[in-house]
Design a protein around this motif. Sequence first.
Motif, PDB file in Angstrom:
ATOM      1  N   MET A 199     -26.340 -29.630  -3.985  1.00 31.96           N
ATOM      2  CA  MET A 199     -27.350 -28.672  -4.426  1.00 31.96           C
ATOM      3  C   MET A 199     -26.682 -27.519  -5.181  1.00 31.96           C
ATOM      4  O   MET A 199     -27.167 -27.070  -6.229  1.00 31.96           O
ATOM      5  CB  MET A 199     -28.133 -28.142  -3.235  1.00 31.96           C
ATOM      6  N   LEU A 200     -25.555 -27.017  -4.663  1.00 34.32           N
ATOM      7  CA  LEU A 200     -24.830 -25.955  -5.352  1.00 34.32           C
ATOM      8  C   LEU A 200     -24.338 -26.428  -6.713  1.00 34.32           C
ATOM      9  O   LEU A 200     -24.365 -25.673  -7.697  1.00 34.32           O
ATOM     10  CB  LEU A 200     -23.655 -25.479  -4.501  1.00 34.32           C
ATOM     11  N   ASN A 201     -23.903 -27.680  -6.791  1.00 31.68           N
ATOM     12  CA  ASN A 201     -23.499 -28.240  -8.079  1.00 31.68           C
ATOM     13  C   ASN A 201     -24.653 -28.195  -9.074  1.00 31.68           C
ATOM     14  O   ASN A 201     -24.481 -27.840 -10.242  1.00 31.68           O
ATOM     15  CB  ASN A 201     -23.030 -29.688  -7.912  1.00 31.68           C
ATOM     16  N   ASN A 202     -25.840 -28.540  -8.595  1.00 34.70           N
ATOM     17  CA  ASN A 202     -27.015 -28.540  -9.468  1.00 34.70           C
ATOM     18  C   ASN A 202     -27.377 -27.133  -9.928  1.00 34.70           C
ATOM     19  O   ASN A 202     -27.980 -26.950 -10.988  1.00 34.70           O
ATOM     20  CB  ASN A 202     -28.209 -29.172  -8.745  1.00 34.70           C
ATOM     21  N   PHE A 203     -27.006 -26.141  -9.119  1.00 33.60           N
ATOM     22  CA  PHE A 203     -27.262 -24.743  -9.478  1.00 33.60           C
ATOM     23  C   PHE A 203     -26.184 -24.181 -10.403  1.00 33.60           C
ATOM     24  O   PHE A 203     -26.266 -23.029 -10.836  1.00 33.60           O
ATOM     25  CB  PHE A 203     -27.346 -23.873  -8.222  1.00 33.60           C
ATOM     26  N   GLY A 204     -25.153 -24.979 -10.666  1.00 33.77           N
ATOM     27  CA  GLY A 204     -24.129 -24.524 -11.603  1.00 33.77           C
ATOM     28  C   GLY A 204     -22.847 -24.040 -10.959  1.00 33.77           C
ATOM     29  O   GLY A 204     -21.997 -23.437 -11.631  1.00 33.77           O
ATOM     30  N   TYR A 205     -22.677 -24.302  -9.655  1.00 39.21           N
ATOM     31  CA  TYR A 205     -21.433 -23.909  -9.001  1.00 39.21           C
ATOM     32  C   TYR A 205     -20.779 -25.130  -8.367  1.00 39.21           C
ATOM     33  O   TYR A 205     -21.379 -25.791  -7.511  1.00 39.21           O
ATOM     34  CB  TYR A 205     -21.664 -22.847  -7.932  1.00 39.21           C
ATOM     35  N   ASP A 206     -19.568 -25.429  -8.766  1.00 43.88           N
ATOM     36  CA  ASP A 206     -18.817 -26.561  -8.229  1.00 43.88           C
ATOM     37  C   ASP A 206     -18.263 -26.177  -6.859  1.00 43.88           C
ATOM     38  O   ASP A 206     -17.259 -25.464  -6.759  1.00 43.88           O
ATOM     39  CB  ASP A 206     -17.685 -26.938  -9.182  1.00 43.88           C
ATOM     40  N   TYR A 207     -18.911 -26.666  -5.809  1.00 44.18           N
ATOM     41  CA  TYR A 207     -18.532 -26.234  -4.462  1.00 44.18           C
ATOM     42  C   TYR A 207     -17.153 -26.738  -4.065  1.00 44.18           C
ATOM     43  O   TYR A 207     -16.549 -26.234  -3.111  1.00 44.18           O
ATOM     44  CB  TYR A 207     -19.585 -26.674  -3.456  1.00 44.18           C
ATOM     45  N   LYS A 214      -9.902 -21.104  -2.500  1.00 44.26           N
ATOM     46  CA  LYS A 214     -10.556 -20.170  -3.413  1.00 44.26           C
ATOM     47  C   LYS A 214     -11.284 -19.104  -2.616  1.00 44.26           C
ATOM     48  O   LYS A 214     -12.072 -19.408  -1.723  1.00 44.26           O
ATOM     49  CB  LYS A 214     -11.545 -20.921  -4.306  1.00 44.26           C
ATOM     50  N   ARG A 215     -10.993 -17.843  -2.912  1.00 48.46           N
ATOM     51  CA  ARG A 215     -11.713 -16.766  -2.238  1.00 48.46           C
ATOM     52  C   ARG A 215     -13.057 -16.540  -2.938  1.00 48.46           C
ATOM     53  O   ARG A 215     -13.146 -16.562  -4.164  1.00 48.46           O
ATOM     54  CB  ARG A 215     -10.881 -15.485  -2.228  1.00 48.46           C
ATOM     55  N   LEU A 216     -14.065 -16.315  -2.119  1.00 45.57           N
ATOM     56  CA  LEU A 216     -15.435 -16.185  -2.627  1.00 45.57           C
ATOM     57  C   LEU A 216     -16.036 -14.874  -2.148  1.00 45.57           C
ATOM     58  O   LEU A 216     -15.990 -14.558  -0.956  1.00 45.57           O
ATOM     59  CB  LEU A 216     -16.285 -17.358  -2.118  1.00 45.57           C
ATOM     60  N   VAL A 217     -16.603 -14.113  -3.080  1.00 46.88           N
ATOM     61  CA  VAL A 217     -17.395 -12.936  -2.744  1.00 46.88           C
ATOM     62  C   VAL A 217     -18.869 -13.321  -2.913  1.00 46.88           C
ATOM     63  O   VAL A 217     -19.306 -13.682  -4.002  1.00 46.88           O
ATOM     64  CB  VAL A 217     -17.061 -11.741  -3.658  1.00 46.88           C
ATOM     65  N   LEU A 218     -19.603 -13.275  -1.808  1.00 45.55           N
ATOM     66  CA  LEU A 218     -21.020 -13.618  -1.815  1.00 45.55           C
ATOM     67  C   LEU A 218     -21.829 -12.336  -1.972  1.00 45.55           C
ATOM     68  O   LEU A 218     -21.590 -11.353  -1.253  1.00 45.55           O
ATOM     69  CB  LEU A 218     -21.391 -14.343  -0.521  1.00 45.55           C
ATOM     70  N   LEU A 241     -15.348  -6.281 -11.662  1.00 45.15           N
ATOM     71  CA  LEU A 241     -14.600  -6.949 -10.594  1.00 45.15           C
ATOM     72  C   LEU A 241     -14.230  -8.378 -10.978  1.00 45.15           C
ATOM     73  O   LEU A 241     -13.119  -8.843 -10.689  1.00 45.15           O
ATOM     74  CB  LEU A 241     -15.432  -6.944  -9.307  1.00 45.15           C
ATOM     75  N   ALA A 242     -15.163  -9.075 -11.610  1.00 53.92           N
ATOM     76  CA  ALA A 242     -14.876 -10.451 -12.031  1.00 53.92           C
ATOM     77  C   ALA A 242     -13.725 -10.487 -13.024  1.00 53.92           C
ATOM     78  O   ALA A 242     -12.890 -11.404 -12.997  1.00 53.92           O
ATOM     79  CB  ALA A 242     -16.128 -11.078 -12.636  1.00 53.92           C
ATOM     80  N   ASN A 243     -13.642  -9.492 -13.884  1.00 49.30           N
ATOM     81  CA  ASN A 243     -12.532  -9.419 -14.840  1.00 49.30           C
ATOM     82  C   ASN A 243     -11.232  -8.996 -14.168  1.00 49.30           C
ATOM     83  O   ASN A 243     -10.148  -9.461 -14.534  1.00 49.30           O
ATOM     84  CB  ASN A 243     -12.880  -8.450 -15.976  1.00 49.30           C
ATOM     85  N   LEU A 244     -11.340  -8.123 -13.160  1.00 50.95           N
ATOM     86  CA  LEU A 244     -10.146  -7.665 -12.446  1.00 50.95           C
ATOM     87  C   LEU A 244      -9.534  -8.761 -11.583  1.00 50.95           C
ATOM     88  O   LEU A 244      -8.319  -8.802 -11.374  1.00 50.95           O
ATOM     89  CB  LEU A 244     -10.496  -6.465 -11.551  1.00 50.95           C
ATOM     90  N   TYR A 245     -10.391  -9.672 -11.055  1.00 55.74           N
ATOM     91  CA  TYR A 245      -9.944 -10.706 -10.115  1.00 55.74           C
ATOM     92  C   TYR A 245     -10.371 -12.086 -10.620  1.00 55.74           C
ATOM     93  O   TYR A 245     -11.290 -12.713 -10.073  1.00 55.74           O
ATOM     94  CB  TYR A 245     -10.521 -10.448  -8.722  1.00 55.74           C
ATOM     95  N   PRO A 246      -9.721 -12.590 -11.659  1.00 56.75           N
ATOM     96  CA  PRO A 246     -10.139 -13.879 -12.255  1.00 56.75           C
ATOM     97  C   PRO A 246      -9.955 -15.073 -11.324  1.00 56.75           C
ATOM     98  O   PRO A 246     -10.581 -16.120 -11.528  1.00 56.75           O
ATOM     99  CB  PRO A 246      -9.230 -13.997 -13.493  1.00 56.75           C
ATOM    100  N   SER A 247      -9.128 -14.935 -10.280  1.00 58.58           N
ATOM    101  CA  SER A 247      -8.920 -16.050  -9.353  1.00 58.58           C
ATOM    102  C   SER A 247      -9.930 -16.063  -8.205  1.00 58.58           C
ATOM    103  O   SER A 247      -9.923 -16.964  -7.372  1.00 58.58           O
ATOM    104  CB  SER A 247      -7.503 -16.001  -8.771  1.00 58.58           C
ATOM    105  N   VAL A 248     -10.783 -15.045  -8.157  1.00 57.43           N
ATOM    106  CA  VAL A 248     -11.813 -14.945  -7.113  1.00 57.43           C
ATOM    107  C   VAL A 248     -13.161 -15.341  -7.708  1.00 57.43           C
ATOM    108  O   VAL A 248     -13.485 -14.947  -8.833  1.00 57.43           O
ATOM    109  CB  VAL A 248     -11.887 -13.506  -6.561  1.00 57.43           C
ATOM    110  N   ASP A 274     -16.056 -16.187 -16.496  1.00 56.67           N
ATOM    111  CA  ASP A 274     -16.219 -17.564 -16.025  1.00 56.67           C
ATOM    112  C   ASP A 274     -16.269 -17.681 -14.507  1.00 56.67           C
ATOM    113  O   ASP A 274     -16.697 -18.708 -13.981  1.00 56.67           O
ATOM    114  CB  ASP A 274     -15.068 -18.435 -16.549  1.00 56.67           C
ATOM    115  N   ASN A 275     -15.820 -16.646 -13.801  1.00 54.77           N
ATOM    116  CA  ASN A 275     -15.739 -16.744 -12.344  1.00 54.77           C
ATOM    117  C   ASN A 275     -16.893 -16.042 -11.630  1.00 54.77           C
ATOM    118  O   ASN A 275     -16.840 -15.837 -10.419  1.00 54.77           O
ATOM    119  CB  ASN A 275     -14.409 -16.171 -11.845  1.00 54.77           C
ATOM    120  N   ILE A 276     -17.947 -15.678 -12.364  1.00 55.27           N
ATOM    121  CA  ILE A 276     -19.146 -15.147 -11.716  1.00 55.27           C
ATOM    122  C   ILE A 276     -20.294 -16.105 -11.968  1.00 55.27           C
ATOM    123  O   ILE A 276     -20.483 -16.593 -13.083  1.00 55.27           O
ATOM    124  CB  ILE A 276     -19.464 -13.710 -12.178  1.00 55.27           C
ATOM    125  N   PHE A 277     -21.039 -16.393 -10.902  1.00 59.95           N
ATOM    126  CA  PHE A 277     -22.074 -17.419 -10.952  1.00 59.95           C
ATOM    127  C   PHE A 277     -23.389 -16.837 -10.449  1.00 59.95           C
ATOM    128  O   PHE A 277     -23.487 -16.421  -9.291  1.00 59.95           O
ATOM    129  CB  PHE A 277     -21.672 -18.621 -10.090  1.00 59.95           C
TER     130      PHE A 277
END
Length: 386
Positions: A199-207, A214-218, A241-248, A274-277
């Motif tokens: 379902m997350l894949n269908n929403f555009g996020y590769d779980y 991978k660290r995730l901020v929800l 923040l997304a630009n400051l932490y590209p690996s998150v 690319d790292n914000i969804f």
Amino acid sequence: MKKVLIVFGTRPEAIKMAPLVNKFQQYVDTFETSVCVTGQHREMLDQVLRLFEIIPDFDLDIMKEGQDLYDVTSTVLTKMRDILHTVKPDLVLVHGDTTTSTAVALAAFYQKIPVAHIEAGLRTHNIYSPWPEEINRQITGRIAAYHFAPTQLSRQNLLDENVPDNNIVVTGNTVIDALQWVVEKIEGNNQLSTEIGEMLNNFGYDYLRLNNDKRLVLITGHRRENFGEGFINICKALKALANLYPSVDFIYPMHLNPNVRKPINDIFGDGKPDNIFFIEPLDYLPFIFLMKKSYLVLTDSGGIQEEAPGLGKPVLVMRDNTERPEAVEAGTVQLVGTEYDKIIAGVSLLLDDENHYNSMSKANNPYGDGESSDRILEFLIKKLNN
């Protein structure tokens, strides 16, 4: 046998009342239990009902496009008149601080039916923050006969308002009951986890990204008092923040309200990191799945301040005050408001400082042990059957 009517209307109410509904339905020789939903939230409410397998006896179905607080309050109040005449309950149970709970409590009061208030005693003592929740819970508290407070501080708030001590029970919060049930459901069913991932894949996020350390901020945000400048600041901070932490990874299930979506579109419309969804709203079960996978949570929600610490997740609250100060005192929650600099500083500190992160993630959750519903039932069995 006593007749009990349980009423709720929003998704958060449904989540927190579901364990109690299921518990009451185990006591068929003691209580004749009916469930009424108002439909203050419609689709989101129905998702929770399906998850917990609750079939309401009554559905007011009040949701209409463009309705405001006047519409919700008056419609619930008048429709509950007939439900109460039909059921003739000995007790009405409501939850928390919604317009549904206050209007239902008032309807019961008009027929001199006692009210039990679940999650009672939360206070900021500022009637406009959060708005309208603070005044909702104060009004409901004035009407209620029985008060189920999640913490000792909530109990003390009620005592300070001259509520009789013998009508207050500290129970913990039923949201922890619900949380533990859902986590067990996810962990005990690999197929379910796979379905959530798809379902997350269908929403555009590769779980599968979450399986590689991978660290995730929800992120969640929906409060009325943040509409306008507050949400603009939030979106600008997220972009930075997304630009400051590209690996998150930063994941934001967007509320449907246009006051939430417009600033997102305005700030990120010309391109996003690319790292914000930004994904569509999640059902409760996949949301808990993501919360369990997350590194930290950034939110303006109330209930998440209780849930996330139960999973060991630090919470940064984008509000200036909270009716849940126990979490701040315990160290599981920190207030950052909606100021750009404070949001960036709060998230950065948790991402950069492992000691600070551990101090929050390992702090004791003050909101209970998953047995709140049992305590409520035990009290009511004694109270109503003496």
